[in-house]
Design a protein around this motif. Sequence first.
Motif, short mmCIF file in Angstrom:
data_model
loop_
_atom_site.label_atom_id
_atom_site.label_comp_id
_atom_site.label_asym_id
_atom_site.label_seq_id
_atom_site.Cartn_x
_atom_site.Cartn_y
_atom_site.Cartn_z
N ASP A 174 -4.46 14.22 4.81
CA ASP A 174 -4.87 12.93 5.38
C ASP A 174 -6.03 12.30 4.63
OD1 ASP A 174 -2.94 13.13 7.31
OD2 ASP A 174 -4.28 13.90 8.86
N ALA A 175 -6.73 13.08 3.83
CA ALA A 175 -7.86 12.54 3.04
C ALA A 175 -7.36 11.70 1.87
CB ALA A 175 -8.74 13.67 2.54
N ILE A 176 -6.09 11.82 1.53
CA ILE A 176 -5.51 11.05 0.43
C ILE A 176 -5.04 9.73 1.03
CG2 ILE A 176 -3.77 11.00 -1.41
CD1 ILE A 176 -3.70 14.12 -1.11
N ARG A 177 -5.94 8.75 1.02
CA ARG A 177 -5.63 7.44 1.61
C ARG A 177 -6.34 6.33 0.88
NH1 ARG A 177 -10.29 7.18 4.91
NH2 ARG A 177 -11.00 9.25 5.39
N ALA A 215 0.85 -1.18 0.00
CA ALA A 215 0.00 0.00 0.00
C ALA A 215 0.89 1.23 0.00
CB ALA A 215 -0.91 0.01 1.23
N GLY A 216 0.34 2.31 -0.53
CA GLY A 216 1.11 3.54 -0.53
C GLY A 216 0.30 4.70 -1.04
N ARG A 217 0.93 5.86 -0.98
CA ARG A 217 0.30 7.06 -1.50
C ARG A 217 1.37 8.04 -1.93
NH1 ARG A 217 -1.98 11.14 3.07
NH2 ARG A 217 -0.04 11.41 4.23
N ALA A 218 0.98 8.91 -2.84
CA ALA A 218 1.85 9.99 -3.28
C ALA A 218 0.95 11.16 -3.64
CB ALA A 218 2.67 9.56 -4.50
N TYR A 219 1.43 12.36 -3.33
CA TYR A 219 0.67 13.54 -3.71
C TYR A 219 1.60 14.74 -3.87
CZ TYR A 219 0.66 14.86 1.27
OH TYR A 219 1.02 15.17 2.55
#
Length: 153
Positions: free
Chosen positions: A150-153, A134-138
């Motif tokens: 924190d809404a980018i999940r 799992a991961g995220r980037a912005y």
Amino acid sequence: MACPRRFLIYCFAALLLLSLPLSAFAALGGNESTIETEQAQMNATRRVTRTTTHAIHEMQTPAGHVIREYVSPTGTVFGVTWQGPSKPDLKQLLGTHFDELQPSAKPGAIRRGPIAIHQPNLVFEMSGHMRAFAGRAYIPQLVPEGVQADAIR
């Protein structure tokens, strides 16, 4: 004798497909107009959730990957999250921002454990283990007003 052999061939083919990196996502900072084409390429189902500040395009692939692309009212992908049994193709997901991660990586180093890179132009976080990534980037500058990171999940 033919049935067990055919079964093994199907199992091998399925494992091979699951081990391939995902490579059909809108690049971070890219345009919303490419998402529909990518959905078809991945043979994914897509659900779009719209709010007053942004839209979330969630795609689920037959292999069990979930990709969420966060799109601003101007049509720009400002954030991407992923989860699934394998790591996605980060070059494709991050687009031109992939190169920004390279100075943070030490040549020849094997990374274990979570990765968190917070730069002025890119936030990148990834964790996981075999069959559960799992991961995220912005891009902080592209996050619309009224949207918390924190809404980018």
